[in-house]
Design a protein around this motif. Sequence first.
Motif, mmCIF file in Angstrom:
data_model
loop_
_atom_site.group_PDB
_atom_site.id
_atom_site.type_symbol
_atom_site.label_atom_id
_atom_site.label_comp_id
_atom_site.label_asym_id
_atom_site.label_seq_id
_atom_site.Cartn_x
_atom_site.Cartn_y
_atom_site.Cartn_z
ATOM 1 N N THR A 1 0.868 -1.179 0.000
ATOM 2 C CA THR A 1 0.000 0.000 0.000
ATOM 3 C C THR A 1 0.907 1.233 0.000
ATOM 4 O OG1 THR A 1 -0.112 0.108 2.410
ATOM 5 C CG2 THR A 1 -1.812 -1.205 1.300
ATOM 6 N N PRO A 2 0.373 2.385 -0.379
ATOM 7 C CA PRO A 2 1.207 3.594 -0.413
ATOM 8 C C PRO A 2 1.837 3.957 0.938
ATOM 9 C CG PRO A 2 -0.831 3.965 -1.613
ATOM 10 C CD PRO A 2 -0.960 2.634 -0.930
ATOM 11 N N GLU A 3 1.172 3.621 2.035
ATOM 12 C CA GLU A 3 1.683 3.952 3.366
ATOM 13 C C GLU A 3 2.807 3.024 3.815
ATOM 14 O OE1 GLU A 3 -1.616 3.125 2.878
ATOM 15 O OE2 GLU A 3 -2.342 5.177 2.614
ATOM 16 N N ALA A 4 2.855 1.815 3.306
ATOM 17 C CA ALA A 4 3.784 0.782 3.775
ATOM 18 C C ALA A 4 5.100 0.824 2.993
ATOM 19 C CB ALA A 4 3.135 -0.589 3.668
ATOM 20 N N THR A 5 5.825 1.913 3.132
ATOM 21 C CA THR A 5 7.045 2.101 2.336
ATOM 22 C C THR A 5 8.283 1.416 2.918
ATOM 23 O OG1 THR A 5 7.435 4.214 3.434
ATOM 24 C CG2 THR A 5 6.248 4.265 1.330
ATOM 25 N N ASP A 6 8.243 1.036 4.176
ATOM 26 C CA ASP A 6 9.304 0.235 4.775
ATOM 27 C C ASP A 6 8.659 -0.641 5.854
ATOM 28 O OD1 ASP A 6 9.221 1.668 7.305
ATOM 29 O OD2 ASP A 6 10.577 3.162 6.468
ATOM 30 N N TYR A 7 9.463 -1.485 6.490
ATOM 31 C CA TYR A 7 8.898 -2.460 7.430
ATOM 32 C C TYR A 7 8.158 -1.790 8.590
ATOM 33 C CZ TYR A 7 8.401 -6.335 10.632
ATOM 34 O OH TYR A 7 7.865 -7.271 11.477
ATOM 35 N N LYS B 1 6.877 1.219 8.764
ATOM 36 C CA LYS B 1 5.673 1.898 8.270
ATOM 37 C C LYS B 1 4.587 0.886 7.916
ATOM 38 C CE LYS B 1 7.929 6.108 6.850
ATOM 39 N NZ LYS B 1 8.366 6.938 5.741
ATOM 40 N N MET B 2 4.986 -0.292 7.459
ATOM 41 C CA MET B 2 4.008 -1.339 7.179
ATOM 42 C C MET B 2 3.327 -1.776 8.482
ATOM 43 S SD MET B 2 4.513 -5.184 5.636
ATOM 44 C CE MET B 2 5.160 -5.808 7.177
ATOM 45 N N ILE B 3 4.119 -1.979 9.546
ATOM 46 C CA ILE B 3 3.546 -2.361 10.846
ATOM 47 C C ILE B 3 2.640 -1.252 11.359
ATOM 48 C CG2 ILE B 3 4.083 -2.942 13.252
ATOM 49 C CD1 ILE B 3 4.747 -5.164 11.177
ATOM 50 N N ASP B 4 3.077 -0.003 11.247
ATOM 51 C CA ASP B 4 2.233 1.127 11.649
ATOM 52 C C ASP B 4 0.921 1.127 10.872
ATOM 53 O OD1 ASP B 4 4.013 2.118 13.520
ATOM 54 O OD2 ASP B 4 4.872 3.624 12.153
ATOM 55 N N SER B 5 1.007 0.848 9.588
ATOM 56 C CA SER B 5 -0.188 0.826 8.751
ATOM 57 C C SER B 5 -1.129 -0.299 9.165
ATOM 58 C CB SER B 5 0.209 0.674 7.284
ATOM 59 O OG SER B 5 -0.925 0.683 6.463
ATOM 60 N N ILE B 6 -0.582 -1.455 9.484
ATOM 61 C CA ILE B 6 -1.411 -2.582 9.939
ATOM 62 C C ILE B 6 -2.158 -2.200 11.213
ATOM 63 C CG2 ILE B 6 -1.323 -4.903 10.943
ATOM 64 C CD1 ILE B 6 0.977 -5.467 8.905
ATOM 65 N N VAL B 7 -1.447 -1.594 12.157
ATOM 66 C CA VAL B 7 -2.083 -1.157 13.402
ATOM 67 C C VAL B 7 -3.156 -0.108 13.113
ATOM 68 C CG1 VAL B 7 -1.685 0.043 15.585
ATOM 69 C CG2 VAL B 7 -0.102 -1.744 14.835
ATOM 70 N N LYS B 8 -2.829 0.830 12.249
ATOM 71 C CA LYS B 8 -3.754 1.917 11.922
ATOM 72 C C LYS B 8 -5.042 1.403 11.267
ATOM 73 C CE LYS B 8 -3.898 6.099 9.082
ATOM 74 N NZ LYS B 8 -3.126 6.917 8.145
ATOM 75 N N VAL B 9 -4.916 0.560 10.235
ATOM 76 C CA VAL B 9 -6.122 0.090 9.541
ATOM 77 C C VAL B 9 -6.939 -0.850 10.419
ATOM 78 C CG1 VAL B 9 -5.161 0.432 7.233
ATOM 79 C CG2 VAL B 9 -5.004 -1.826 8.280
ATOM 80 N N THR B 10 -6.256 -1.630 11.252
ATOM 81 C CA THR B 10 -6.977 -2.536 12.149
ATOM 82 C C THR B 10 -7.737 -1.760 13.212
ATOM 83 O OG1 THR B 10 -5.331 -4.251 11.771
ATOM 84 C CG2 THR B 10 -6.733 -4.504 13.708
ATOM 85 N N SER B 11 -7.074 -0.796 13.837
ATOM 86 C CA SER B 11 -7.749 -0.035 14.880
ATOM 87 C C SER B 11 -8.866 0.825 14.301
ATOM 88 C CB SER B 11 -6.758 0.818 15.676
ATOM 89 O OG SER B 11 -6.159 1.776 14.850
ATOM 90 N N ALA B 12 -8.676 1.343 13.087
ATOM 91 C CA ALA B 12 -9.733 2.129 12.451
ATOM 92 C C ALA B 12 -10.960 1.259 12.166
ATOM 93 C CB ALA B 12 -9.209 2.759 11.156
ATOM 94 N N ALA B 13 -10.732 0.056 11.687
ATOM 95 C CA ALA B 13 -11.859 -0.843 11.405
ATOM 96 C C ALA B 13 -12.593 -1.223 12.679
ATOM 97 C CB ALA B 13 -11.358 -2.095 10.696
ATOM 98 N N LEU B 14 -11.864 -1.443 13.743
ATOM 99 C CA LEU B 14 -12.488 -1.858 15.001
ATOM 100 C C LEU B 14 -13.190 -0.708 15.711
ATOM 101 C CD1 LEU B 14 -9.739 -4.234 16.411
ATOM 102 C CD2 LEU B 14 -11.896 -4.855 15.315
ATOM 103 N N SER B 15 -12.764 0.517 15.477
ATOM 104 C CA SER B 15 -13.356 1.641 16.185
ATOM 105 C C SER B 15 -14.533 2.267 15.453
ATOM 106 C CB SER B 15 -12.301 2.714 16.462
ATOM 107 O OG SER B 15 -11.827 3.263 15.251
#
Length: 71
Positions: free
Chosen positions: A45-51, A53-67
């Motif tokens: 994804t555009p946000e996951a430019t390095d490892y 940032k990929m982990i940050d993106s996973i946390v971000k999209v998961t928490s957004a979906a759950l909230s």
Amino acid sequence: MIALIKARDVRGVFYTIFQPKKPVEKVCAETGAVPVLFPHQVNATPEATDYLKMIDSIVKVTSAALSKPKQ
């Protein structure tokens, strides 16, 4: 699957760039869940430019979906 998603109050349906988006959108439209593009690897994804940032993106999209309240 629709009935199970509704019964278990699923908030998000995760998919990767390799999966077609239309079936996910259809399931989400019928259940009120949120479609979530999951970065499965760096640059998936555009946000996951390095490892990290990929982990940050996973946390971000998961928490957004759950909230988010169901649609």
